[in-house]
Scaffold this active site. Structure first.
Site, PDB file in Angstrom:
ATOM      1  N   ASP A 186     -13.478 -37.613  -7.239  1.00  8.50           N
ATOM      2  CA  ASP A 186     -13.627 -36.590  -8.512  1.00  8.50           C
ATOM      3  C   ASP A 186     -12.038 -37.164  -9.379  1.00  8.50           C
ATOM      4  O   ASP A 186     -11.372 -36.010  -9.687  1.00  8.50           O
ATOM      5  CB  ASP A 186     -13.416 -35.160  -8.241  1.00  8.50           C
ATOM      6  CG  ASP A 186     -13.701 -34.308  -9.367  1.00  8.50           C
ATOM      7  OD1 ASP A 186     -13.909 -34.654 -10.576  1.00  8.50           O
ATOM      8  OD2 ASP A 186     -13.445 -32.985  -9.206  1.00  8.50           O
ATOM      9  N   ASN A 191      -7.269 -33.309 -12.451  1.00  6.40           N
ATOM     10  CA  ASN A 191      -6.763 -33.431 -11.017  1.00  6.40           C
ATOM     11  C   ASN A 191      -5.527 -34.547 -11.164  1.00  6.40           C
ATOM     12  O   ASN A 191      -4.959 -34.932  -9.753  1.00  6.40           O
ATOM     13  CB  ASN A 191      -7.803 -34.080  -9.981  1.00  6.40           C
ATOM     14  CG  ASN A 191      -9.104 -33.054  -9.942  1.00  6.40           C
ATOM     15  OD1 ASN A 191      -8.652 -31.688 -10.003  1.00  6.40           O
ATOM     16  ND2 ASN A 191     -10.164 -33.282  -9.596  1.00  6.40           N
ATOM     17  N   ASP A 204      -7.008 -31.768  -5.311  1.00  9.88           N
ATOM     18  CA  ASP A 204      -8.371 -31.705  -5.287  1.00  9.88           C
ATOM     19  C   ASP A 204      -9.097 -33.148  -4.902  1.00  9.88           C
ATOM     20  O   ASP A 204     -10.127 -33.706  -5.526  1.00  9.88           O
ATOM     21  CB  ASP A 204      -9.147 -31.135  -6.463  1.00  9.88           C
ATOM     22  CG  ASP A 204      -8.725 -29.580  -6.977  1.00  9.88           C
ATOM     23  OD1 ASP A 204      -8.273 -28.946  -5.964  1.00  9.88           O
ATOM     24  OD2 ASP A 204      -8.967 -29.127  -8.087  1.00  9.88           O
TER      25      ASP A 204
END
Length: 262
Positions: A186, A191, A204
């Site tokens: 991701d 992030n 994350d």
């Protein structure tokens, strides 16, 4: 604050006493995220995940493995109760890379995103976490069969989608081989954190696993587009990352996989 105190175990409460607690609404997580600030101590983040609709253990395990390898939060507490999981970690200083303050220098932004991803992709692929492509395809098939595909989300990218036709197209693009690296899973702009225009850390990380590098490449393209950055930024990223020739078939394939599972 009273509601917060009633939600957390006593041992955890001892660790966060004296902190100002504020719920974080950024992101699309199924868990509750709290930012804890203290006048004289390092900031913290607490995630509370109902066991009924998620699992924080993958992120816990990845944070433990990544210590000393990447600038990531330090895991300070983890507990799994009857109803909730609790994970407390240190705060990484920085501003999400989508912040408007970085728009004035797209070249540097693309360079930082590329450098960050190169660093992650250079980790040793003996990494204990893997993401099987065949398992993902099986999951897509199951979701089509049981009607659990998020058609509304899919239609944002493929108007009036015919699930069977899109699935057949995806399978026609199935790659002959995988270029396996440690993938973030991701690698989106929220992030990746920056301080003074330089990467300060990553957050994350629950989807980090060995997979084809295009898993992350397609995410970079999408996060830049979602944050309304010009196409130029993606091509600057590719140049800095060092991808000499973009494999459009792979890009389309992994885009379809992501849309089906989104």
């Amino acid at each position: 604050m009273t509601e917060f105190i009633n939600r957390v175990p006593k041992q955890l409460m001892k660790l966060v006493t004296g902190y100002e607690v504020r719920e974080n609404s950024i992101g699309h997580s199924t868990c509750s995220v709290f930012h804890l600030r203290h006048p004289s101590k390092q900031g913290l983040y607490l995630k509370i995940q109902p066991i009924s609709n998620g699992d924080l253990r993958p992120e816990k395990e990845r944070l433990e493995w990544l210590q000393g390898k990447l600038p990531v939060p330090e895991l300070l507490y983890f507990d799994s109760g009857d109803e909730n999981q609790y994970m407390l970690a240190s705060e990484i200083q920085g501003v999400p890379s989508f912040d408007l303050s970085f728009r004035g220098d797209l070249s540097n932004l693309a360079n930082q995103l590329a450098m960050g991803l190169r660093t992650i992709h250079s980790l040793d692929t003996t990494c204990p976490f893997s993401s099987s492509l065949n398992d993902k395809i099986t999951l897509v098939q199951e979701r089509i069969s049981n009607g659990s595909i998020d058609v509304e989300y899919l239609s944002q990218h493929y108007p009036n989608p015919n699930l069977r036709e899109l699935f057949d197209e995806m399978m026609s693009l199935f790659p002959d081989s995988e270029d396996l690296v440690v993938c973030y899973g991701d690698y989106s702009m929220p992030n990746v954190l920056l301080v003074d225009g330089r990467i300060s850390g990553f957050i994350d990380l629950g989807q980090l696993a060995v997979a084809d590098r295009y898993v992350d490449i397609v995410t970079v393209r999408d996060t830049l587009s979602y944050n309304k950055l010009p196409d130029e930024c993606f091509y600057l990223f590719l140049k800095e990352y060092g991808l000499q020739e973009l494999d459009e078939s792979k890009l389309r394939f992994y885009d379809l996989v992501n849309r089906f599972l989104g």
